[in-house]
Design a protein around this motif. Sequence first.
Motif, PDB file in Angstrom:
ATOM      1  N   VAL A   1      20.228  51.728  -6.113  1.00 53.84           N
ATOM      2  CA  VAL A   1      21.600  51.856  -5.631  1.00 53.84           C
ATOM      3  C   VAL A   1      22.580  51.489  -6.736  1.00 53.84           C
ATOM      4  O   VAL A   1      23.594  52.176  -6.942  1.00 53.84           O
ATOM      5  CB  VAL A   1      21.811  50.967  -4.388  1.00 53.84           C
ATOM      6  CG1 VAL A   1      23.290  50.904  -4.004  1.00 53.84           C
ATOM      7  CG2 VAL A   1      20.976  51.474  -3.216  1.00 53.84           C
ATOM      8  N   ALA A   2      22.297  50.412  -7.466  1.00 54.26           N
ATOM      9  CA  ALA A   2      23.192  49.985  -8.541  1.00 54.26           C
ATOM     10  C   ALA A   2      23.288  51.037  -9.634  1.00 54.26           C
ATOM     11  O   ALA A   2      24.382  51.337 -10.144  1.00 54.26           O
ATOM     12  CB  ALA A   2      22.709  48.657  -9.126  1.00 54.26           C
ATOM     13  N   GLN A   3      22.170  51.602 -10.034  1.00 51.42           N
ATOM     14  CA  GLN A   3      22.175  52.625 -11.086  1.00 51.42           C
ATOM     15  C   GLN A   3      22.933  53.871 -10.629  1.00 51.42           C
ATOM     16  O   GLN A   3      23.727  54.440 -11.384  1.00 51.42           O
ATOM     17  CB  GLN A   3      20.742  52.986 -11.464  1.00 51.42           C
ATOM     18  CG  GLN A   3      20.020  51.882 -12.224  1.00 51.42           C
ATOM     19  CD  GLN A   3      18.551  52.212 -12.437  1.00 51.42           C
ATOM     20  OE1 GLN A   3      17.864  52.675 -11.531  1.00 51.42           O
ATOM     21  NE2 GLN A   3      18.065  51.976 -13.646  1.00 51.42           N
TER      22      GLN A   3
ATOM     23  N   VAL B   1      28.071  57.382 -10.238  1.00 47.17           N
ATOM     24  CA  VAL B   1      29.198  57.840  -9.436  1.00 47.17           C
ATOM     25  C   VAL B   1      30.510  57.265  -9.970  1.00 47.17           C
ATOM     26  O   VAL B   1      31.529  57.962 -10.052  1.00 47.17           O
ATOM     27  CB  VAL B   1      28.998  57.460  -7.959  1.00 47.17           C
ATOM     28  CG1 VAL B   1      30.252  57.727  -7.132  1.00 47.17           C
ATOM     29  CG2 VAL B   1      27.815  58.243  -7.368  1.00 47.17           C
ATOM     30  N   GLY B   2      30.486  55.993 -10.378  1.00 45.54           N
ATOM     31  CA  GLY B   2      31.693  55.363 -10.898  1.00 45.54           C
ATOM     32  C   GLY B   2      32.201  56.019 -12.170  1.00 45.54           C
ATOM     33  O   GLY B   2      33.419  56.144 -12.379  1.00 45.54           O
TER      34      GLY B   2
ATOM     35  N   GLY C   1      32.645  60.262 -10.887  1.00 43.31           N
ATOM     36  CA  GLY C   1      33.325  60.672  -9.668  1.00 43.31           C
ATOM     37  C   GLY C   1      32.509  61.631  -8.817  1.00 43.31           C
ATOM     38  O   GLY C   1      33.052  62.302  -7.937  1.00 43.31           O
ATOM     39  N   TYR C   2      31.216  61.676  -9.049  1.00 44.25           N
ATOM     40  CA  TYR C   2      30.349  62.617  -8.351  1.00 44.25           C
ATOM     41  C   TYR C   2      30.368  62.387  -6.842  1.00 44.25           C
ATOM     42  O   TYR C   2      30.368  61.247  -6.367  1.00 44.25           O
ATOM     43  CB  TYR C   2      28.915  62.473  -8.880  1.00 44.25           C
ATOM     44  CG  TYR C   2      27.940  63.457  -8.273  1.00 44.25           C
ATOM     45  CD1 TYR C   2      27.839  64.749  -8.766  1.00 44.25           C
ATOM     46  CD2 TYR C   2      27.141  63.091  -7.191  1.00 44.25           C
ATOM     47  CE1 TYR C   2      26.953  65.664  -8.205  1.00 44.25           C
ATOM     48  CE2 TYR C   2      26.257  64.000  -6.616  1.00 44.25           C
ATOM     49  CZ  TYR C   2      26.163  65.284  -7.129  1.00 44.25           C
ATOM     50  OH  TYR C   2      25.302  66.181  -6.564  1.00 44.25           O
ATOM     51  N   VAL C   3      30.360  63.484  -6.091  1.00 41.07           N
ATOM     52  CA  VAL C   3      30.319  63.451  -4.628  1.00 41.07           C
ATOM     53  C   VAL C   3      28.988  64.058  -4.183  1.00 41.07           C
ATOM     54  O   VAL C   3      28.670  65.204  -4.521  1.00 41.07           O
ATOM     55  CB  VAL C   3      31.490  64.244  -4.014  1.00 41.07           C
ATOM     56  CG1 VAL C   3      31.382  64.266  -2.489  1.00 41.07           C
ATOM     57  CG2 VAL C   3      32.819  63.640  -4.449  1.00 41.07           C
TER      58      VAL C   3
ATOM     59  N   ALA D   1      20.083  62.873 -13.186  1.00 38.32           N
ATOM     60  CA  ALA D   1      19.179  63.015 -14.329  1.00 38.32           C
ATOM     61  C   ALA D   1      19.900  63.621 -15.514  1.00 38.32           C
ATOM     62  O   ALA D   1      19.739  63.155 -16.661  1.00 38.32           O
ATOM     63  CB  ALA D   1      17.976  63.878 -13.929  1.00 38.32           C
ATOM     64  N   ALA D   2      20.728  64.649 -15.298  1.00 42.11           N
ATOM     65  CA  ALA D   2      21.467  65.265 -16.398  1.00 42.11           C
ATOM     66  C   ALA D   2      22.441  64.270 -17.023  1.00 42.11           C
ATOM     67  O   ALA D   2      22.586  64.213 -18.250  1.00 42.11           O
ATOM     68  CB  ALA D   2      22.211  66.501 -15.890  1.00 42.11           C
ATOM     69  N   TRP D   3      23.109  63.477 -16.189  1.00 49.10           N
ATOM     70  CA  TRP D   3      24.033  62.453 -16.694  1.00 49.10           C
ATOM     71  C   TRP D   3      23.307  61.435 -17.559  1.00 49.10           C
ATOM     72  O   TRP D   3      23.832  60.965 -18.568  1.00 49.10           O
ATOM     73  CB  TRP D   3      24.703  61.770 -15.503  1.00 49.10           C
ATOM     74  CG  TRP D   3      25.489  60.545 -15.828  1.00 49.10           C
ATOM     75  CD1 TRP D   3      26.749  60.485 -16.377  1.00 49.10           C
ATOM     76  CD2 TRP D   3      25.083  59.184 -15.627  1.00 49.10           C
ATOM     77  NE1 TRP D   3      27.144  59.178 -16.515  1.00 49.10           N
ATOM     78  CE2 TRP D   3      26.147  58.352 -16.072  1.00 49.10           C
ATOM     79  CE3 TRP D   3      23.932  58.602 -15.113  1.00 49.10           C
ATOM     80  CZ2 TRP D   3      26.072  56.966 -16.013  1.00 49.10           C
ATOM     81  CZ3 TRP D   3      23.862  57.216 -15.046  1.00 49.10           C
ATOM     82  CH2 TRP D   3      24.915  56.416 -15.499  1.00 49.10           C
ATOM     83  N   ALA D   4      22.082  61.098 -17.195  1.00 53.50           N
ATOM     84  CA  ALA D   4      21.287  60.119 -17.936  1.00 53.50           C
ATOM     85  C   ALA D   4      20.535  60.737 -19.107  1.00 53.50           C
ATOM     86  O   ALA D   4      19.744  60.054 -19.763  1.00 53.50           O
ATOM     87  CB  ALA D   4      20.294  59.451 -16.991  1.00 53.50           C
ATOM     88  N   ASN D   5      20.784  62.029 -19.384  1.00 54.71           N
ATOM     89  CA  ASN D   5      20.081  62.760 -20.448  1.00 54.71           C
ATOM     90  C   ASN D   5      18.575  62.766 -20.219  1.00 54.71           C
ATOM     91  O   ASN D   5      17.782  62.653 -21.151  1.00 54.71           O
ATOM     92  CB  ASN D   5      20.414  62.174 -21.824  1.00 54.71           C
ATOM     93  CG  ASN D   5      21.877  62.356 -22.192  1.00 54.71           C
ATOM     94  OD1 ASN D   5      22.436  63.438 -22.035  1.00 54.71           O
ATOM     95  ND2 ASN D   5      22.507  61.282 -22.658  1.00 54.71           N
ATOM     96  N   LYS D   6      18.202  62.899 -18.956  1.00 54.26           N
ATOM     97  CA  LYS D   6      16.802  62.971 -18.576  1.00 54.26           C
ATOM     98  C   LYS D   6      16.596  64.204 -17.695  1.00 54.26           C
ATOM     99  O   LYS D   6      17.481  65.050 -17.577  1.00 54.26           O
ATOM    100  CB  LYS D   6      16.383  61.699 -17.820  1.00 54.26           C
ATOM    101  CG  LYS D   6      16.492  60.409 -18.639  1.00 54.26           C
ATOM    102  CD  LYS D   6      16.119  59.199 -17.790  1.00 54.26           C
ATOM    103  CE  LYS D   6      16.237  57.901 -18.558  1.00 54.26           C
ATOM    104  NZ  LYS D   6      15.939  56.718 -17.702  1.00 54.26           N
TER     105      LYS D   6
END
Length: 319
Positions: free
Chosen positions: A63-65, A70-71, A74-76, A157-162
Amino acid sequence: MPDHPCDREASGVTDAVSAPVKGVTWIPGGAFAMGADAFYPEERPVRRVEVEGFWIDRHPVTVAQFGRFVGETGYVTVAERPLDPADYPDADDADLVPGSLVFRKARGPVDLGDVRSWWRYVPGAFWRAPEGPESTAAGRQRHPVTHVAYEDAAAYAAWANKELPTEAEWERAARGGLDGAIFAWGDEIAPGGRLMANTWQGEFPWQNLRADGYEGTSPVGTFVPNGYGLYDMTGNVWEWTADYYAAHDGHPGEHACCAPGILPGENIPRRVIKGGSHLCAPNYCLRFRPAARQGEAVDTSTTHIGFRCVLHAPGPEGA
C-alpha cells in the motif's frame, strides 16, 4: 529499530549491493517443470519450460509503495473510474459506478457454486478504501496493495521502470529452486505443524479459524521466504502476470473460485493470476501453490489480488 525482515536478504540469496535497484532478488535462468497434473485442469500438463535470468521484487507491492506512485503521478485506478456501458451491455446503468469486488464472509454454509454468496460489488471500494467508502487502508501500509486491475499494475510497473512477470517467470521464482514440489516450501502443507503462508483455515466461505493469525491480508514478510528469499509468493494475495489466460489442455478452467468478473455477462480479456490468496482453503480452493493459475478479467479488481514486478537487467557478476 530493526529492519523489517523483507528488507533483508535471506541466507544464500544474492547480496543486495549487487542488485540494480533496491528490493529485488536475482532469479537464475534455466529449465524447470511448470504446471501440475494432480490438482486443477487448467494447470495441466506438466511441461519443461526454460526462462532467462531476471530480477524480481522480494515481496508484493505494498500500500505504501503504491501510494508513492499515486502521489507522484496522480494516477486514478480502474476501480475509481465509471464503467463504460459499451463493455457491459447486460448491466443496469445503476450498476455502472466506480467500485470494486469485496469479499464478505458468509454467515454459515452456502452453495459453493454461487460466488454471490461471498463476493459483492461495492461502490466506492478501491485501494485506499478496501472494504468500501467507510473503510481505510491506514495501518496497512506494509500490506500488499489490493483493488488493482491489470491496467493499474502495469502502470505502476512502467513508473518503476519494471515490468509484470510472465507466468513462467513468476512460477520459476515461486518454486524457489524446489522443482516439482507441491508448495513453495516442499510437499507438506504445514511441515511440523507450521503454517507457511497466509491462507484460509476452516470451512470456506463462512468459518475462518485464523490459525495463521490473519482474517485478511498480512504485512509482507510475515511468513518465511522461499528458497530464493522471496516473500508471499503463495497466499496473501493473488498476483497479476503479463500473460493472457489460456488453458493448456483445452479445459477452460474454473473461474468462479477466485477470479469472478466484475459484472455478469461481460466479454473482457483475461490475464493469468498466480499464487492464491488469504481466501484459499483446501476444502474449496487449494491454490496457494506455484503451479496454480486462474484467468482474471483485466477490468476486475478485488480484495485479494495484488502484484509484484520484475526487472530484465544483467544479473550479478558470474550469473
